[in-house]
Design an enzyme around this catalytic site. Structure first.
Site, PDB file in Angstrom:
ATOM      1  N   GLU A  70     -35.238  25.184  45.868  1.00 33.02           N
ATOM      2  CA  GLU A  70     -33.910  25.378  45.282  1.00 33.02           C
ATOM      3  C   GLU A  70     -33.015  24.157  45.477  1.00 33.02           C
ATOM      4  OE1 GLU A  70     -32.674  29.212  46.921  1.00 33.02           O
ATOM      5  OE2 GLU A  70     -33.669  30.209  45.251  1.00 33.02           O
TER       6      GLU A  70
ATOM      7  N   ARG B 155     -40.225  27.016  55.924  1.00 28.96           N
ATOM      8  CA  ARG B 155     -40.210  28.147  54.994  1.00 28.96           C
ATOM      9  C   ARG B 155     -41.099  27.899  53.770  1.00 28.96           C
ATOM     10  NH1 ARG B 155     -35.267  29.557  52.784  1.00 28.96           N
ATOM     11  NH2 ARG B 155     -35.399  31.792  53.099  1.00 28.96           N
TER      12      ARG B 155
ATOM     13  N   ASP C 164     -38.331  37.475  45.886  1.00 29.87           N
ATOM     14  CA  ASP C 164     -37.129  37.225  46.678  1.00 29.87           C
ATOM     15  C   ASP C 164     -36.432  38.523  47.081  1.00 29.87           C
ATOM     16  OD1 ASP C 164     -35.125  35.869  47.930  1.00 29.87           O
ATOM     17  OD2 ASP C 164     -34.112  35.182  46.114  1.00 29.87           O
TER      18      ASP C 164
ATOM     19  N   GLU D  87     -40.757  36.854  56.983  1.00 36.62           N
ATOM     20  CA  GLU D  87     -39.293  36.819  56.833  1.00 36.62           C
ATOM     21  C   GLU D  87     -38.829  38.035  56.038  1.00 36.62           C
ATOM     22  OE1 GLU D  87     -37.628  33.096  55.355  1.00 36.62           O
ATOM     23  OE2 GLU D  87     -35.882  34.122  54.527  1.00 36.62           O
TER      24      GLU D  87
ATOM     25  N   GLU E  31     -28.794  41.517  49.993  1.00 37.47           N
ATOM     26  CA  GLU E  31     -28.491  40.764  48.775  1.00 37.47           C
ATOM     27  C   GLU E  31     -28.846  41.534  47.505  1.00 37.47           C
ATOM     28  OE1 GLU E  31     -30.347  36.919  48.654  1.00 37.47           O
ATOM     29  OE2 GLU E  31     -29.627  36.490  46.631  1.00 37.47           O
TER      30      GLU E  31
HETATM   31  C1  GCU Z   1     -32.300  33.561  47.666  1.00 37.88           C
HETATM   32  C2  GCU Z   1     -30.822  33.586  47.848  1.00 37.88           C
HETATM   33  C3  GCU Z   1     -30.285  32.259  48.235  1.00 37.88           C
HETATM   34  C4  GCU Z   1     -31.050  31.720  49.430  1.00 37.88           C
HETATM   35  C5  GCU Z   1     -32.520  31.716  49.142  1.00 37.88           C
HETATM   36  C6  GCU Z   1     -33.370  31.338  50.329  1.00 37.88           C
HETATM   37  O1  GCU Z   1     -32.638  32.834  46.524  1.00 37.88           O
HETATM   38  O2  GCU Z   1     -30.211  34.037  46.670  1.00 37.88           O
HETATM   39  O3  GCU Z   1     -28.929  32.394  48.527  1.00 37.88           O
HETATM   40  O4  GCU Z   1     -30.631  30.451  49.759  1.00 37.88           O
HETATM   41  O5  GCU Z   1     -32.922  32.991  48.778  1.00 37.88           O
HETATM   42  O6  GCU Z   1     -33.972  32.237  50.909  1.00 37.88           O
HETATM   43  O7  GCU Z   1     -33.462  30.179  50.688  1.00 37.88           O
END
Ligand code: GCU
Length: 681
Positions: free
Chosen positions: A288, A321, A367, A389, A395
């Site tokens: 991300e 991770r 997720d 995890e 969320e």
């Molecule tokens: C999800 C979440 C993010 C978070 C990500 C992660 O996508 O929406 O806010 O940063 O997980 O686990 O790194």
């Protein structure tokens, strides 16, 4: 505020006969800050529960009564009270033994280490708070999992990523808070459930958080570490992979560059000079939009091993991770499948990680949806340390405005048979390290707390934090047992309260699932904040989270035969069951298959009728939660009752929003009417 460590007025106080004799004295002769915490917890609780202020003494005669605390060998009296088999019963450093002596009115709590003594005292309190009588107090416990970790997603500006319970208790205005009391109380709550590690900043590490590794911030980090140390909790930091560039003055963060390697080594030295028992680094890399080794053409083994070498002289860990996927996908591209990504990235690296690297794997391949299959990395990886995890913060499960007790979901994941070594290879045996003899293993989860007075926003969401710790300690505990423990400690013993709240908790995950995205397909939430229904919210976006609904059908074809081939990532029977639309479990059907709305489920219903039914029922069941709780008015303090009632009322209204949007969407797409002729718009 005291959550399960407090006592509600009128519940449980002074109920034990002869409490003064049993609990009037604490005998402890060791000087250790963790044992001191154990003693302090005991004294505080004795006062709250029984109105006793125990006197503390270092020695006592043969026939003394009271509570004896300490590590094995610290006093002859303790060893005698624990009996000859004590050190063989306690198998590891964190286990403990509790022994009661009815005649002498004496309870002994012993362990190999101060941490074990602390867990023993918290367990003793749990037993007493849930109705045990002193005479019966005999227990031996050893934690099943080595690492039992909490991840805070707190940012230094005081916000919390995916936080639904107020602001951070750790930071404000880009500094570490001076209010260590609140952090201490959090440490107490965590330690009481058996948590032994915490990463105190968000995995997305921004400008200020990157600087936590610098000499300017380390003294403050050390203060937090000291608070947690007194409760036997190790402190970790999430790090920015690009730190050598951002704070190191280097022009690269290439893990194979000698200057980068030297920089991390010297940074590790600085960190350990400030915090000698520092736990290590938690890393979100190449995920991300976060930086990582891919930028330099290196892989995740290169990236993590470089950090592991820097931490290795101090016994530190790198927790890396596996949430790595293409977040810039083109929705038109039907071949790229986000569910495949973690496995495709990490399986080829199995066996290449140093032994102080641990991969942290989300429970599912997507997720933290309300329903997903188990990540196929569990059972795939054999020669790599792993932790699972979970996401305690809700969320995608109602953001602590809806009730969703997650322990039943986690239990299903842990009990899932991976077939890694044939039948009988459940996830829990992989993450406890026993299946493949891993050196490090365990549980991690994203916390759900903030600075709200009740910690978790929704009072009943405290059960998820409590439950995570208890399950990490012992995954064999049932979801019911954990909920009962939590309710009795939080709300007292009144049978109607226990029964009602337990019923609500145990039903809540299924209720939430019933009125949200159907049959494992996931998402259907508003983009960004992820609250509330939006069926196509992510349908034409870059995030790889699609349902592919059209006028004929819905679902993602992840089969080998005609789809993305994801089912082949599973072993044994799982691969076959998921590959076949006839055998696939109903609740995951749309995760694995694209089917017509008229496809018949094992339940006998068609997919479309299932959608309608569950959404209508879900609203009724959400109303049922509200009514059940209303029946407890008068049995609980008004303020506590009121705050939960308010959330349940919102949930009931919001469930209607979900129902009507989802039902209407599928009615319009399919043109198929509800068999029961209920209102669809
Ligand atoms: C999800 C979440 C993010 C978070 C990500 C992660 O996508 O929406 O806010 O940063 O997980 O686990 O790194």
């Amino acid at each position: 505020y005291d959550a399960w460590l407090g006592t509600l007025e009128g519940t449980g106080k002074g109920t034990i006969e002869g409490a003064g004799a049993w609990f009037g004295t604490v005998i402890v002769n060791e000087q250790h800050e963790v044992i001191e915490s154990a003693r302090a917890e005991w004294c505080k609780a004795a006062e709250e529960l029984y109105g006793i202020q125990p006197s503390v003494s270092q020695t006592a005669g043969e026939g003394a009564s009271g509570l004896l605390l300490g590590t094995f060998g610290s006093s002859a009296l303790l060893d005698e009270a624990l009996g000859p088999d004590a050190s063989s019963a306690v198998t590891g450093p964190e286990g403990f033994l509790i022994r009661a002596d009815r005649e002498r009115r004496r309870i002994a709590v012993g362990a190999k280490t101060p941490a074990g003594v602390l867990y023993g005292v918290f367990h003793l309190l749990r037993l007493l708070r849930t109705g045990a009588v002193p005479e019966e107090l005999n227990a031996v416990e050893n934690p099943v999992n080595g690492l039992r970790m909490i991840n805070q997603w707190d940012n230094m500006d005081g916000s919390i990523e995916r936080g639904y319970a107020g602001k951070s208790i750790f930071y404000e205005n880009n500094r570490i808070t001076e209010n260590l009391d609140r952090i201490r109380d959090y440490a107490r709550l965590l330690a009481s459930t058996g948590i032994n590690a915490i990463a105190i900043n968000n995995v997305n590490v921004h400008r200020y958080e990157t600087m936590l590794l610098t000499k300017e911030y380390l003294p403050d980090v050390a203060k937090i570490a000291a608070v947690f140390r007194a409760y036997a909790i190790k402190l970790f930091l999430s790090i920015n992979y690009a730190s050598p560039l951002e704070i190191g003055g280097l022009s690269t963060a290439d893990p194979l560059d000698p200057n980068v390697r030297a920089w991390w080594k010297s940074t590790a030295a600085d960190v350990y000079a400030a915090i000698p028992d520092f736990g290590g680094f938690l890393v979100k890399a190449d995920s991300e939009n976060r930086p990582g080794p891919f930028t330099y053409g290196r892989d995740h083994a290169d990236g993590s091993n470089m950090l592991a070498e820097a931490l290795q002289p101090y016994g530190g860990l790198v927790i890396w991770r596996c949430f790595v996927y293409n977040c810039k996908q083109d929705w038109r591209d039907r071949q790229t499948d986000r569910a495949r990504a973690a496995y495709d990235h990490f399986m080829p690296l199995d066996g290449r990680f140093l032994d102080n690297v641990i991969l942290q794997i989300k429970n599912g391949p997507m997720d933290f949806q309300v329903r997903e299959p188990v990540s196929p990395l569990f059972g795939g990886l054999e020669a790599t340390n792993q932790v699972i995890e979970f996401q305690i913060t809700q969320e995608y499960t109602g953001q602590q405005r809806h009730l969703c007790y997650l322990v039943p979901q986690w239990k299903e994941v842990l009990d899932f048979d991976t077939y890694a070594k044939g039948e009988g290879s459940p996830v829990k045996r992989i993450v406890d390290g026993s299946m493949f003899g891993s050196r490090h293993s365990g549980f991690a989860a994203v916390s759900n707390i903030g600075d709200d007075t009740n910690w978790t926003g929704h009072l009943l969401a405290q059960a998820n934090l409590y439950g995570f710790g208890r399950l990490a300690w012992n995954p064999e505990l049932s979801a019911e047992e954990i909920s009962r423990e939590w309710i009795r400690q939080t709300f007292g013993a009144e049978e109607q309260v226990v029964r009602t709240v337990m019923g609500m908790l145990m039903d809540s995950w299924s209720i939430y699932e019933s009125y949200t995205a159907p049959l494992g397909v996931g998402w259907m939430v508003n983009p960004d904040h992820h609250y509330g229904p939006n069926v196509d919210g992510y349908e034409y976006s870059k995030w790889g989270t699609y349902h592919f609904a059209d006028c004929h059908g819905i679902g993602v074809d992840r089969t080998v035969a005609t789809g993305t081939g994801y089912t082949a990532q599973y072993k044994g029977r799982n691969a076959e069951v998921y590959e076949s639309p006839a055998d696939c479990p109903d609740e995951l059907l749309l995760f694995f298959h694209h089917v017509p709305y008229t496809h018949r489920l094992h339940s006998g219903k068609t997919v479309i009728q299932h959608i309608y039914n569950t959404h209508f029922e879900g609203v009724e069941r959400a109303d049922g939660l509200k009514e059940a709780w209303a029946g407890l008015a008068g049995s609980l303090p008004d303020e506590l009752h009121g705050q939960v009632a308010e959330r349940l009322a919102h949930q009931a209204v919001h469930a209607r929003e979900w129902r009507d949007i989802i039902n209407t969407y599928f009615y319009r797409k399919s043109g198929i009417a509800d068999e029961q002729g209920r209102t669809i718009y």
